[in-house]
Enzyme design. Structure first.
Site, short mmCIF file in Angstrom:
data_model
loop_
_atom_site.label_atom_id
_atom_site.label_comp_id
_atom_site.label_asym_id
_atom_site.label_seq_id
_atom_site.Cartn_x
_atom_site.Cartn_y
_atom_site.Cartn_z
N HIS A 23 0.84 -1.20 0.00
CA HIS A 23 0.00 0.00 0.00
C HIS A 23 0.87 1.24 0.00
CE1 HIS A 23 0.59 0.95 4.36
NE2 HIS A 23 0.75 -0.36 4.46
N ASP A 67 -0.75 4.28 0.78
CA ASP A 67 -1.33 5.24 1.73
C ASP A 67 -0.62 5.13 3.07
OD1 ASP A 67 -2.56 2.67 2.08
OD2 ASP A 67 -4.17 3.60 3.24
N GLU A 82 -5.14 0.77 2.73
CA GLU A 82 -4.78 -0.20 3.77
C GLU A 82 -4.86 0.43 5.15
OE1 GLU A 82 -2.42 -2.86 6.38
OE2 GLU A 82 -2.17 -0.73 6.01
N HIS A 108 4.35 4.37 12.11
CA HIS A 108 3.26 5.16 12.70
C HIS A 108 3.76 6.14 13.76
CE1 HIS A 108 -0.36 2.43 11.46
NE2 HIS A 108 0.60 2.42 10.56
#
Length: 393
Positions: free
Chosen positions: A77, A79, A144, A362
């Site tokens: 992914h 994104d 995702e 993240h």
């Protein structure tokens, strides 16, 4: 047209991708860049857009190189999650800065770096005239990190409707805890999310006899779900775990007993359970704890995802051998961690996951070591050669 980065350079490709601000569901030009690089390497690509009520439209990419022979899919992914407070980053999260031996930016490890490494691996094989005979496809979504509704599930269905069939898949998620070569994900635990709501009677805090406070009752139910372990795991999976993520009454007042109290939770469960048997166990625990004194409701979010375990030596052994050859480490075969889009791919072909070190995913200051991008590229390069040799036998 914007000049493409060198097709055999994972750092340059990753840097270009990081400069695309593709915070889900925005694309930021990332899929167009992947498609352009893939087409320069001999892939033919299409970018279908999928829609669903109450969800954003999402662009995706399917690109294939080769028309016959064994079919290997690389899935991932483009994104990314929001960067958070940009002022707290050492470098702008979308500048593609290289500093202190690292490439900095949102998506560096999750998972634009993995995509860049795979593209560069293909680039080197094409450059050197060593690209194996067969079919290689890219299955890349922009959904995702979001609802995961208009992404991989629909992209798979779209490809299958066009006659595509897959023999094996690798997902480039960051799988390594400490160093490249630590772990290959050969399965994932399932995921079930739910909300427990307890209903009482609203009233004044000075007159509790005229009200029914749902909060202590919710606390009792929370304890009933979490105090006793669901299981102790097995030789294939770690223990299942239930975690409450929110307790809420929506009450801004200091002098009002609320009517409702709710708790939201998620369970990551192993193959001891199915979604149905797990839900039944949770309801049984709530029923025992509530007795006749608590008015409660459990709502399980749909869809749930089941656990899975890949048992394909032609995929796992070849990847493990490539990892060991390049890094000197024999990877652990792991089923820990959260869910990924492998949970959709498993229904169509054997699938494993291998990518970068996930320590900063993240987080503020997400980054990848430049040396790791090179190592992962070399692993993918060796794997591509080894897998097609094995598949052709």
């Amino acid at each position: 047209m914007t000049m493409l980065p060198p097709l055999d350079d994972p750092v340059a490709i990753a840097r270009a991708l990081l400069m695309c601000p593709s915070v889900t569901p925005a694309d930021g030009g990332a899929l167009a860049l992947v498609e352009a690089i893939a087409e320069a390497l001999g892939f033919a690509g299409e970018r279908p857009v999928f829609t669903a009520p109450d969800t954003p439209d999402v662009e995706n990419l399917f690109a294939r190189r080769g028309d016959s022979g064994p079919h290997l899919v690389f899935a991932g992914h483009t994104d990314v999650v929001p960067p958070g407070d940009v002022a707290r980053w050492r470098h702008d999260p979308f500048a593609g800065a290289i500093d202190d031996g690292h490439l900095w930016g949102r998506g560096a490890v999750d998972m634009k770096g993995g995509i860049a490494a795979f593209l560069a691996a293909v680039g080197r094989l094409v450059r050197d005239g060593r690209m194996p005979e067969g079919r290689v496809s890219l299955l890349i979504t922009g959904d995702e990190e979001g609802p995961s509704i208009n992404g991989t599930p629909k992209l798979l269905a779209w490809a299958l409707a066009r006659g595509e069939r897959f023999d094996a898949a690798v997902v480039g998620e960051p799988t390594n805890p400490e160093a490249i070569g630590d772990a290959i994900k050969v399965g994932r635990r399932g995921s079930l999310s739910g909300t427990v709501t307890v209903t009482g009677q609203q009233g004044h805090v000075a007159y509790p006899d005229l009200a029914d406070n749902p909060i202590p009752k919710l606390v009792r139910l929370v304890a009933a779900l979490g105090d006793e372990p669901l299981d102790t795991g097995n030789d294939r999976f770690p223990p299942s775990n239930l975690e409450f993520v929110s307790l809420d009454v929506g009450n801004p007042a200091w002098n009002v007993i609320p009517r409702d109290a709710r708790g939201r939770f998620n369970v990551r469960f192993n193959d001891i359970w199915t979604p149905a048997t797990l839900e039944a166990e949770l309801r049984a625990r709530l029923t025992r704890a509530a007795g006749n004194a608590v008015d409660w409701e459990l709502v399980v979010e749909r869809p749930t995802s089941d656990s899975f375990l890949t048992r394909d030596p032609g995929l796992i052994d070849v990847l493990a051998a490539a990892v060991e050859t390049v890094t000197g480490r024999r990877p652990t075969l792991s089923t820990s961690g959260g869910t990924s889009d492998a949970r959709y791919i498993k229904d169509h072909c054997p699938v494993v996951e291998f990518g970068l070190v996930g320590q900063t995913m993240h987080k503020i200051d997400e980054r990848v070591a430049v040396a790791d991008l090179e190592l992962l590229t070399r692993v993918y390069e060796a794997f591509l050669v080894g897998w097609f040799e094995t598949a052709a036998r």
